[in-house]
Design an enzyme around this catalytic site. Structure first.
Site, short mmCIF file in Angstrom:
data_model
loop_
_atom_site.label_atom_id
_atom_site.label_comp_id
_atom_site.label_asym_id
_atom_site.label_seq_id
_atom_site.Cartn_x
_atom_site.Cartn_y
_atom_site.Cartn_z
N HIS A 36 -53.94 -38.97 103.74
CA HIS A 36 -53.66 -40.31 103.18
C HIS A 36 -52.40 -40.90 103.82
O HIS A 36 -51.46 -40.17 104.14
CB HIS A 36 -53.58 -40.31 101.65
CG HIS A 36 -52.54 -39.42 101.04
ND1 HIS A 36 -51.26 -39.84 100.79
CD2 HIS A 36 -52.58 -38.13 100.62
CE1 HIS A 36 -50.56 -38.86 100.23
NE2 HIS A 36 -51.34 -37.80 100.12
N ASP A 80 -50.69 -43.65 102.41
CA ASP A 80 -49.74 -44.19 101.43
C ASP A 80 -48.77 -43.08 101.02
O ASP A 80 -49.08 -41.90 101.14
CB ASP A 80 -50.48 -44.72 100.20
CG ASP A 80 -51.20 -43.61 99.43
OD1 ASP A 80 -52.01 -42.91 100.06
OD2 ASP A 80 -50.93 -43.43 98.23
N ASP A 128 -45.94 -35.38 103.18
CA ASP A 128 -47.01 -35.86 102.28
C ASP A 128 -47.24 -37.34 102.45
O ASP A 128 -46.56 -38.14 101.85
CB ASP A 128 -46.62 -35.49 100.84
CG ASP A 128 -47.68 -35.83 99.82
OD1 ASP A 128 -48.81 -36.18 100.20
OD2 ASP A 128 -47.37 -35.76 98.61
N GLU A 141 -53.88 -42.66 97.64
CA GLU A 141 -53.97 -41.34 97.00
C GLU A 141 -52.88 -41.16 95.96
O GLU A 141 -53.12 -40.66 94.86
CB GLU A 141 -53.87 -40.24 98.06
CG GLU A 141 -54.36 -38.88 97.57
CD GLU A 141 -53.33 -38.08 96.78
OE1 GLU A 141 -53.73 -37.14 96.09
OE2 GLU A 141 -52.12 -38.40 96.84
N GLU A 142 -51.67 -41.58 96.31
CA GLU A 142 -50.54 -41.36 95.40
C GLU A 142 -50.61 -42.27 94.18
O GLU A 142 -49.84 -42.11 93.23
CB GLU A 142 -49.20 -41.59 96.13
CG GLU A 142 -48.99 -40.70 97.34
CD GLU A 142 -48.78 -39.23 97.00
OE1 GLU A 142 -48.91 -38.86 95.81
OE2 GLU A 142 -48.50 -38.45 97.93
N HIS A 173 -42.76 -35.89 96.91
CA HIS A 173 -42.54 -36.78 95.76
C HIS A 173 -41.06 -36.84 95.34
O HIS A 173 -40.70 -37.68 94.53
CB HIS A 173 -43.36 -36.38 94.51
CG HIS A 173 -44.84 -36.46 94.73
ND1 HIS A 173 -45.74 -36.48 93.68
CD2 HIS A 173 -45.59 -36.51 95.84
CE1 HIS A 173 -46.97 -36.53 94.15
NE2 HIS A 173 -46.90 -36.54 95.46
#
Ligand code: BES
Ligand code: MN
Length: 457
Positions: A91, A93, A124, A160-161, A426
């Site tokens: 992903h 995003d 990520d 996705e996030e 994150h």
């Protein structure tokens, strides 16, 4: 293993890495965040930047979306006759940065420190995208010397996030274009620096808001306090019922399982989490059970007057955001129902309560048997110089894996990734271990080769 084919791919990855790194850095500079309150323009730029990279590989590329949903990038090239097709997922995003003052350097200006590349999305999951691209470049994709032995679908999601709100529809709409024999989801990670992993279970997620209301509006805390409850105290008492004294989740009816017999030493776990001295772990059982195959409940935030502005008044209403991770084998709808039942039963003092679901996602379990899993195990072992991959669960969620499983029941789903225990996905100061990233890229190139030849190397 060392064979001419392996050596050739090893050399090719080595040659491609500087360019791959530069492209990764360009992607990290684009702050594409799919959350509602963020500027949508960078996400569009990020999709276009990814599309350009994929087009240069000689794939047929388009940007696809459902309504106003986030832009996904889909690139395709057909398989040579008789060869399998591999779908590569990542992903583009990223998560919001959180408080920028907690970052040691600008989250959107990648910098290397001690062999790690720092920046939001450096791991990520922009490194997931670049690992796919590195593997394809190693086969000369897009050059005159193109030797790619399999068909490819590159599917790079853009939300996705944000819980992938339009992904199911996107997958259904593009079902024929996405059909494949093997699906590689590069959005997880490895067991440790130097120890590769295949992820075979993930927890699901149920996020909701619970609001407690006790008064029409705030009332003087001196005049009424002592006989009238305040909403914040009521909410805190309610939240306190979600765990028992050991910190074990107290909601009834949730699925609990046992994880693979993998030892996660408590000291290592404490240090990777950054747990402060003296703070106890919660829950019971082995660490891997607690984080992979049992439910967890956390309170992510509370809406109430900020302390700096709080008057001497009883708070009329307060809201908490609750996040529950559910075990493989559980079902988000029934787990949510169990949580709502618990909250309604335990709300103190007759306070009015409303619960609203924010988002949910399925857990999954993957049966890692068959030729494509063998192909992956061999590729990982070679890329990590003889270290066998371990099968791990993760406590996080990739809800659409369950969607892929039901849409493409025949396909083998390999969950790989670039993260390591120090990535801080994150969090502030997210980073990518560049040495491990090189191995991930090589492993994926070897995997594509193994899938095509059926002779794992
Ligand atoms: N890459 C993670 C999933 C993950 C987490 C893999 C931990 C390995 C270890 C993914 O981007 C993610 O964060 N997913 C969200 C899902 C949610 C938005 C539905 C999560 O787990 O919070
Ligand atoms: Mn991710």
């Amino acid at each position: 293993m060392t064979t001419p084919a392996v050596d050739q791919l090893r050399a090719a990855i080595e040659r491609e890495l500087p360019g791959v790194r530069a492209d990764l850095e360009r992607l990290v500079r684009i702050p594409g965040i799919a959350f509602d309150d963020f500027d949508a323009a960078p996400l569009e730029r990020s999709a276009h930047a990814v599309a350009d990279l994929i087009r240069d590989l000689g794939l047929d590329v388009r940007i696809s979306r459902i309504g106003e949903g986030a832009p996904a990038v889909i690139g395709r090239r057909p398989a040579p006759p008789g060869a399998p097709t591999v779908l590569l997922y990542a992903h583009h995003d990223v998560q919001p940065t959180g408080d920028p003052s907690l970052w040691a350097s600008d989250p959107f200006e990648p910098v290397e420190r001690d062999g790690r590349l720092y920046g939001r999305g450096s791991a990520d999951d922009k490194a997931g995208i670049m690992a796919h691209i590195a593997a394809l470049r190693a086969f000369g994709c897009g050059t005159a010397d193109d030797r790619l032995p399999v068909g490819i679908v590159l599917f790079i999601e853009g939300e996705e996030e944000f819980g992938s709100p339009t992904l199911s529809e996107l997958l259904a709409e593009n079902r024929d274009d996405l059909a494949s024999d093997v699906i590689v989801i590069a959005d997880s990670g490895n067991w440790d620096i130097g120890v590769p992993a295949l992820t075979t279970s993930l927890r699901g997620i149920v996020n909701c808001f619970v609001t407690v209301q006790v008064l029409e509006s705030a009332a003087h805390s001196g005049m009424f306090g002592g006989a009238v409850p305040d909403a914040l105290t009521a909410l805190c008492r309610l939240l306190a019922t979600l765990h028992d004294a050991d910190g074990e989740v107290a909601v009834e009816g949730l699925v609990r399982g046992e994880a693979a017999p993998l030892d996660y030493p408590v000291e290592r776990f404490r240090s990777e989490a950054g747990l402060l001295d003296g703070v106890e772990l919660i829950g019971t059982g082995r660490i891997v059970d607690r984080i992979w195959t049992k439910p967890s409940i956390s309170v992510l935030g509370i809406d109430a007057p900020p302390t700096s502005e709080a008057p001497n008044a009883l708070v009329a209403g307060a809201r908490a955001k609750i996040s529950m991770r559910i075990a493989p084998g559980d079902d988000p709808a029934s787990a949510y129902q169990m949580l709502v039942t618990h909250l309604e039963k335990h709300v103190p003092w007759g306070a009015q309560i409303t619960v609203r679901l924010e988002a949910n996602g399925n857990p999954c379990v993957i049966d890692a048997t068959g030729r494509y899993f063998d192909a992956a195990r061999a590729a990982f072992k070679t890329a990590w110089d003889g270290t066998d991959p371990v099968e791990i669960g993760v406590g996080g969620s990739i809800p659409f894996i369950a969607t892929f499983q039901s849409l493409f029941p025949q396909a083998s789903i390999l969950v790989t990734g670039v993260e390591d225990p120090h990535t801080k996905a994150h969090g502030a100061n997210e980073s990518l271990h560049l040495g491990e990233f090189a191995r991930v890229c090589l492993a994926e190139a070897l995997l594509l080769r193994n899938i095509a030849t059926g002779e794992p190397a």
